[in-house]
Motif scaffolding. Structure first.
Motif, PDB file in Angstrom:
ATOM      1  N   ASN A  66      48.416  42.867  45.210  1.00  0.00           N
ATOM      2  CA  ASN A  66      49.442  43.204  46.203  1.00  0.00           C
ATOM      3  C   ASN A  66      50.820  43.237  45.541  1.00  0.00           C
ATOM      4  O   ASN A  66      50.943  43.085  44.316  1.00  0.00           O
ATOM      5  CB  ASN A  66      49.406  42.220  47.381  1.00  0.00           C
ATOM      6  CG  ASN A  66      49.699  40.797  46.950  1.00  0.00           C
ATOM      7  OD1 ASN A  66      50.147  40.565  45.827  1.00  0.00           O
ATOM      8  ND2 ASN A  66      49.438  39.845  47.809  1.00  0.00           N
ATOM      9  N   GLU A 116      49.725  39.202  43.040  1.00  0.00           N
ATOM     10  CA  GLU A 116      48.616  38.279  43.229  1.00  0.00           C
ATOM     11  C   GLU A 116      47.445  39.050  43.824  1.00  0.00           C
ATOM     12  O   GLU A 116      47.629  40.122  44.422  1.00  0.00           O
ATOM     13  CB  GLU A 116      49.021  37.134  44.157  1.00  0.00           C
ATOM     14  CG  GLU A 116      49.460  37.594  45.517  1.00  0.00           C
ATOM     15  CD  GLU A 116      50.084  36.498  46.359  1.00  0.00           C
ATOM     16  OE1 GLU A 116      50.254  36.704  47.560  1.00  0.00           O
ATOM     17  OE2 GLU A 116      50.414  35.430  45.799  1.00  0.00           O
ATOM     18  N   SER A 117      46.284  38.510  43.638  1.00  0.00           N
ATOM     19  CA  SER A 117      45.105  39.188  44.175  1.00  0.00           C
ATOM     20  C   SER A 117      45.163  39.171  45.693  1.00  0.00           C
ATOM     21  O   SER A 117      45.574  38.187  46.306  1.00  0.00           O
ATOM     22  CB  SER A 117      43.833  38.509  43.681  1.00  0.00           C
ATOM     23  OG  SER A 117      43.882  37.137  43.984  1.00  0.00           O
ATOM     24  N   SER A 118      44.751  40.268  46.277  1.00  0.00           N
ATOM     25  CA  SER A 118      44.884  40.410  47.721  1.00  0.00           C
ATOM     26  C   SER A 118      43.945  39.436  48.427  1.00  0.00           C
ATOM     27  O   SER A 118      42.770  39.318  48.057  1.00  0.00           O
ATOM     28  CB  SER A 118      44.548  41.844  48.127  1.00  0.00           C
ATOM     29  OG  SER A 118      44.490  41.948  49.524  1.00  0.00           O
ATOM     30  N   PRO A 119      44.432  38.714  49.452  1.00  0.00           N
ATOM     31  CA  PRO A 119      43.544  37.793  50.176  1.00  0.00           C
ATOM     32  C   PRO A 119      42.401  38.508  50.886  1.00  0.00           C
ATOM     33  O   PRO A 119      41.389  37.886  51.190  1.00  0.00           O
ATOM     34  CB  PRO A 119      44.487  37.130  51.185  1.00  0.00           C
ATOM     35  CG  PRO A 119      45.848  37.304  50.638  1.00  0.00           C
ATOM     36  CD  PRO A 119      45.819  38.602  49.904  1.00  0.00           C
ATOM     37  N   GLN A 120      42.553  39.804  51.135  1.00  0.00           N
ATOM     38  CA  GLN A 120      41.470  40.505  51.822  1.00  0.00           C
ATOM     39  C   GLN A 120      40.244  40.639  50.933  1.00  0.00           C
ATOM     40  O   GLN A 120      39.107  40.588  51.411  1.00  0.00           O
ATOM     41  CB  GLN A 120      41.929  41.900  52.264  1.00  0.00           C
ATOM     42  CG  GLN A 120      42.700  41.915  53.575  1.00  0.00           C
ATOM     43  CD  GLN A 120      44.117  41.440  53.404  1.00  0.00           C
ATOM     44  OE1 GLN A 120      44.655  41.469  52.289  1.00  0.00           O
ATOM     45  NE2 GLN A 120      44.728  40.983  54.479  1.00  0.00           N
ATOM     46  N   ASN A 121      40.463  40.799  49.658  1.00  0.00           N
ATOM     47  CA  ASN A 121      39.334  41.028  48.759  1.00  0.00           C
ATOM     48  C   ASN A 121      39.088  39.873  47.797  1.00  0.00           C
ATOM     49  O   ASN A 121      37.965  39.683  47.343  1.00  0.00           O
ATOM     50  CB  ASN A 121      39.586  42.308  47.938  1.00  0.00           C
ATOM     51  CG  ASN A 121      39.788  43.512  48.838  1.00  0.00           C
ATOM     52  OD1 ASN A 121      38.999  43.747  49.741  1.00  0.00           O
ATOM     53  ND2 ASN A 121      40.855  44.254  48.612  1.00  0.00           N
ATOM     54  N   GLY A 122      40.117  39.151  47.476  1.00  0.00           N
ATOM     55  CA  GLY A 122      39.946  38.069  46.524  1.00  0.00           C
ATOM     56  C   GLY A 122      39.826  38.568  45.094  1.00  0.00           C
ATOM     57  O   GLY A 122      40.033  39.750  44.807  1.00  0.00           O
ATOM     58  N   LYS A 123      39.515  37.653  44.211  1.00  0.00           N
ATOM     59  CA  LYS A 123      39.358  38.034  42.798  1.00  0.00           C
ATOM     60  C   LYS A 123      37.940  38.534  42.552  1.00  0.00           C
ATOM     61  O   LYS A 123      36.994  38.076  43.186  1.00  0.00           O
ATOM     62  CB  LYS A 123      39.635  36.838  41.897  1.00  0.00           C
ATOM     63  CG  LYS A 123      41.070  36.317  41.956  1.00  0.00           C
ATOM     64  CD  LYS A 123      41.252  35.178  40.969  1.00  0.00           C
ATOM     65  CE  LYS A 123      42.665  34.645  41.017  1.00  0.00           C
ATOM     66  NZ  LYS A 123      42.933  33.941  42.297  1.00  0.00           N
ATOM     67  N   SER A 137      39.598  27.221  46.424  1.00  0.00           N
ATOM     68  CA  SER A 137      40.167  28.213  47.336  1.00  0.00           C
ATOM     69  C   SER A 137      40.790  29.392  46.614  1.00  0.00           C
ATOM     70  O   SER A 137      41.095  30.400  47.250  1.00  0.00           O
ATOM     71  CB  SER A 137      41.207  27.540  48.229  1.00  0.00           C
ATOM     72  OG  SER A 137      42.139  26.809  47.460  1.00  0.00           O
ATOM     73  N   LYS A 138      41.006  29.291  45.332  1.00  0.00           N
ATOM     74  CA  LYS A 138      41.575  30.424  44.615  1.00  0.00           C
ATOM     75  C   LYS A 138      40.490  31.204  43.870  1.00  0.00           C
ATOM     76  O   LYS A 138      40.791  32.150  43.161  1.00  0.00           O
ATOM     77  CB  LYS A 138      42.667  29.964  43.645  1.00  0.00           C
ATOM     78  CG  LYS A 138      42.172  29.148  42.479  1.00  0.00           C
ATOM     79  CD  LYS A 138      43.305  28.822  41.541  1.00  0.00           C
ATOM     80  CE  LYS A 138      43.887  30.093  40.979  1.00  0.00           C
ATOM     81  NZ  LYS A 138      44.982  29.829  40.031  1.00  0.00           N
ATOM     82  N   LEU A 139      39.260  30.783  44.025  1.00  0.00           N
ATOM     83  CA  LEU A 139      38.165  31.469  43.359  1.00  0.00           C
ATOM     84  C   LEU A 139      37.348  32.244  44.382  1.00  0.00           C
ATOM     85  O   LEU A 139      37.356  31.931  45.564  1.00  0.00           O
ATOM     86  CB  LEU A 139      37.261  30.463  42.650  1.00  0.00           C
ATOM     87  CG  LEU A 139      37.937  29.544  41.636  1.00  0.00           C
ATOM     88  CD1 LEU A 139      36.953  28.537  41.112  1.00  0.00           C
ATOM     89  CD2 LEU A 139      38.523  30.357  40.497  1.00  0.00           C
ATOM     90  N   SER A 140      36.654  33.205  43.900  1.00  0.00           N
ATOM     91  CA  SER A 140      35.724  33.926  44.759  1.00  0.00           C
ATOM     92  C   SER A 140      34.295  33.720  44.268  1.00  0.00           C
ATOM     93  O   SER A 140      33.415  34.502  44.574  1.00  0.00           O
ATOM     94  CB  SER A 140      36.057  35.419  44.745  1.00  0.00           C
ATOM     95  OG  SER A 140      37.396  35.628  45.091  1.00  0.00           O
TER      96      SER A 140
END
Lengths: 157, 329
Positions: free
Chosen positions: A45, A49-56, A148-151
């Motif tokens: 975004n 930072e990686s978008s919260p909709q998709n994550g990393k 919470s910051k990982l997918s």
């Protein structure tokens, strides 16, 4: 291409590599998984930072053996209560990583002991005889990362 | 060795005295104790049988109102496409509670999971704009229904009576300004944006329960920061102070005359109302009375008409009683 330097001939390097491979692969057998982030698939975004909709997005984990230098896990207290922190140093054989074609970078994740450690720093300074071509290891400095910051795994909710 | 006192009972205690002497000492102590000189029996009402809760407002009530409002917000953030509920807690809980009870916000090893919101009450000061110059001012609240006005047979007979009303005399509360410091943590700025929007839009309003206590709140400013340090995860953090105009009203206050309940109950006086009844007749006091209706102006028979003969009482000759004591026929 011949290697420079009078010391550590290719034959010496081969001997050292075989000893280290036997030590880490057959004797110690401390295995970790390395998850490389996939920048092409991760949506960014405007804040970088990686978008919260998709994550990393991560590549599948690669299993490697290494030496692990673990500091004691400590607990800090703030308004939110206790929080756990730990720094871990993973020491990989460069030959091993070359075999699986995996070069760890900052932001990648190393899984060990069901904990996920984010790589903060990559040290590639063990040059035999001072020659960069005779690099022996890749050492990564990591810290215990929040889920919470990982997918990679589901949140604990 | 001389007497040096009772080590097991160093304090003078009349409880150790036996017999009538203890009663005497207790009575003397009671006479010497401080007494309220003015006793208003209207306030001597029992409160252990009614179901009216005393109107008290404690700091806990204010904190609870804030927490209830946060529950009503139903704050969520988007994480990997899923809606994640944002937990909120009072800051600095006990350690065991953080680890053993708040498992939702930590992983299996005790590492924090974001997002999270914590709040703490940082200051409380008196409200200068809502000053009461006399702290003894009461605010009477009348309750219309009273069990003393129940429908009974007696209430049918006494149709017109002023009902008793229960009056609760409540001391004016102390208005105060409470400041709550909020800290919001998220992983991403995008997540923080939704939380900040939620708080910013819903302040300058009353927070609390719709049918309970509500307090006016406002937010002056919100600070934003992204913490990026070595050996720790990136952290998006926002902080602000929530200013709450609240008031406290304890159940007991200390006056000069002694302790007094802040909510005192008394009854309005009960009255029997006897109205003035007017009967309309054709009686003319000026016109002369008819001869037949004229009454004797006799002191002994004032209401007897003139033409009514007075029958003398029966008389018996000799001893009127027989041997059994009854009157002879």
């Amino acid at each position: 291409m011949s290697l420079l330097g009078r010391f550590f001939s290719p034959r010496d390097l081969k001997l050292i590599a075989s000893l280290n491979a036997q030590l880490s692969g057959d004797i110690l057998q401390t295995e970790v998984f390395i998850y490389k982030i996939c920048p092409e698939q991760t949506v960014i975004n405007i804040y970088g930072e990686s978008s919260p909709q998709n994550g990393k997005m991560f590549w599948p984990g690669v299993e490697c053996t290494c030496l692990i230098d673990r500091a004691d896990i400590d607990t800090t207290y703030d308004q939110f209560g206790p929080d756990r922190n730990q720094t871990v140093v993973f020491k990989f054989r460069e030959d091993n990583l070359k075999t699986v074609n995996l070069y760890p970078e900052v932001g990648d994740i190393v899984e060990f002991n069901k904990r996920y450690h984010e790589i903060d720093n990559v040290v590639q300074e063990q040059f035999l005889g001072g020659q960069p071509d005779k690099s022996l290891s890749i050492i990564v400095n990591t810290h215990y990362s929040r889920l919470s910051k990982l997918s990679l795994v589901n949140r604990q909710v | 060795m001389a007497w040096t006192g009772d080590p097991n009972n160093p304090v003078p205690n009349i409880g150790n005295v036996k017999g009538d002497l203890s009663q005497e000492i207790a009575q003397q102590s009671s006479n010497l104790s401080e007494k309220k000189t003015v006793v208003n029996r209207a306030y001597q009402t029992r409160r252990d049988t009614d179901n009216q809760k005393d109107n008290t407002v404690s700091i806990l009530d204010i904190d609870t109102a804030i927490m209830k409002q946060l529950e009503k917000f139903q704050m969520t953030v988007t994480d990997e496409g899923n809606q994640i509920k944002v937990p909120f807690y009072f800051a600095s809980p006990e350690k065991w509670k953080s680890i053993q009870k708040d498992g939702v916000i930590r992983d299996y090893n005790g590492k924090m999971i974001l997002p999270a919101v914590v709040l703490e009450r940082t200051s409380s000061e008196k409200d200068e704009q809502m000053m009461m110059f006399n702290r003894y001012i009461n605010y009477p609240v009348m309750r219309q229904h009273s069990e003393k006005n129940r429908y009974t047979k007696f209430s049918i007979l006494i149709g017109q009576n002023a009902p008793v009303n229960e009056v609760y005399d409540i001391i004016m509360p102390k208005h105060m300004v409470f400041t709550y410091h909020f800290i919001l943590w998220t992983e991403y700025i995008e997540q923080m944006n939704s939380l900040v929007e939620k708080f910013s839009f819903n302040t300058d309003d009353y927070w609390g329960d719709l049918r309970g206590l509500r307090f006016r709140t406002k937010i002056q400013s919100i600070s934003h920061a992204v913490e990026l340090q070595v050996d720790t995860d990136r952290l998006v953090k926002s902080e602000f102070d929530l200013i709450v105009n609240g008031y406290i009203l304890p159940d007991v206050m200390d006056k000069l005359a002694g302790k007094q309940m802040t909510a005192q109950k008394f009854f309005t006086p009960k009255k029997l109302i006897i109205g003035q009844e007017t009967v309309m007749t054709d009686f003319n006091p000026v016109a002369p009375l008819p001869e037949n209706t004229e009454k004797w102006r006799s002191q002994d028979y004032p209401n007897l008409q003139k033409d009514v003969p007075i029958i003398p009482p029966p008389t018996v000759q000799g001893n009127p009683l027989n041997t059994s004591g009854s009157i002879l026929q």
